[in-house]
Design an enzyme around this catalytic site. Structure first.
Site, short mmCIF file in Angstrom:
data_model
loop_
_atom_site.label_atom_id
_atom_site.label_comp_id
_atom_site.label_asym_id
_atom_site.label_seq_id
_atom_site.Cartn_x
_atom_site.Cartn_y
_atom_site.Cartn_z
N HIS A 190 43.62 -18.28 46.67
CA HIS A 190 43.03 -16.97 46.34
C HIS A 190 43.92 -15.84 46.86
CE1 HIS A 190 39.22 -19.47 46.76
NE2 HIS A 190 39.11 -19.00 45.52
N GLU A 214 44.47 -19.96 50.72
CA GLU A 214 45.77 -19.37 50.37
C GLU A 214 45.96 -19.23 48.85
OE1 GLU A 214 45.34 -21.39 52.84
OE2 GLU A 214 46.61 -20.86 54.55
#
Ligand code: PAF
Length: 284
Positions: A37, A35
């Site tokens: 990224h 999450e």
């Protein structure tokens, strides 16, 4: 969404977009997306097109580090990128990036010598070199990096400034698990017991942050409290606990302006990092 592995294919796509006057947002990654990224990818959505690179960069790993075991799953990453409206994934091989021989590096003084640079002496030279190469290949208008790697973010911003690279670098907030652990691809290395022990990092960070928010300006006192918290966990081994100026990475005695409190802690064999900034806007 296209997935390409050669520099020439990226250049052709970028040329076409630029001819149409479109802007490009870029998120460099080593894959195994989480999450954290995805929040960078979503932020990059403010541009006309989003490019994500997925490349486990050998140059930024030391001889005894986790290059071979670093988690990789292109299929899973591609599905996530597609869901988050990525236009192009660049997934080169080490040979495509570095050829048969390679002699040119981007190195940096001062900022790279502190914190992670002390225990990972070749790391930031590898990061700066690969990110400079990726910027030259993708030619983004904006690039997005996580504040979890606060030193990396400061170094990339400095490289862009020092070398007059024509793009903007944006830092995005740390994304955490529900229980506080900062998201990291390396969390997958943790056994269930280590996963519990790893919570000591966020506990230490939240403690230091609360002290700073309550008006404690003595950096040493905050550092001592954060260190004591980490030492209360038998599976944790401290690499560093430091409070530094956000722009220079040099240690400070007093909390004022943009200050970064950063920690690196081994949980078993896994080295994890976390931090807080006294002024998150300064880290953007
Ligand atoms: O933060 C990372 O994942 C890497 O250091 C980066 C910026 C993709 C360079 O390899």
């Amino acid at each position: 969404m296209k997935i390409v592995s050669t520099i020439e294919e990226v250049r052709a796509q970028v040329r076409a977009w630029k001819t149409e006057g479109n802007t490009i947002g870029f998120v460099p990654t080593m894959g195994y997306l989480h999450e954290g990224h995805l929040s960078l990818i979503d932020a990059a959505g403010e541009n006309d097109h989003v490019v994500v690179s997925i490349f486990v960069n050998p140059m930024q790993f030391g001889p005894n580090e986790d290059l071979a075991s670093y988690p990789r799953d292109l299929e899973r990453d591609a599905a996530l990128c597609k869901k988050h409206n990525v236009d192009l994934i660049f997934h080169p091989t080490p040979e495509e990036m570095y050829g048969e021989s390679f002699y040119s590096y981007v190195d940096m003084d001062v900022l790279t010598k502190e914190l992670c640079g002390l225990s990972r002496p070749v790391h930031f030279r590898g990061v700066c070199t690969v990110v400079a190469k990726l910027f030259n290949i993708v030619l983004p208008d904006k690039a997005y990096f996580g504040q979890k790697d606060a030193q990396q973010l400061a170094i990339i911003k400095r490289m862009v400034k020092d070398l007059n690279m024509p793009l903007t670098v944006t830092g995005c907030p740390i994304v955490r698990e529900k229980d506080g652990l900062a998201k990291s691809s390396r969390n997958t290395y943790l056994s269930p017991e280590e996963r519990k022990a790893a919570l000591v990092l966020s506990r230490s960070v939240f403690l230091g942050k609360a002290m700073a928010e309550q008006g404690e300006t003595n950096a040493e006192k905050i550092k001592e409290a954060m260190t004591a918290e980490i030492k209360s966990e038998p599976l944790a081994r401290i690499d560093y606990v430091k409070i530094v100026d956000l722009k220079t990475m040099q240690q400070v005695k007093t909390i004022q302006g943009g200050v970064l409190a950063a920690i690196a802690v081994y949980i078993g064999k896994t080295r994890l990092i976390d931090n807080f900034m006294t002024d998150e806007n300064e880290g953007k």
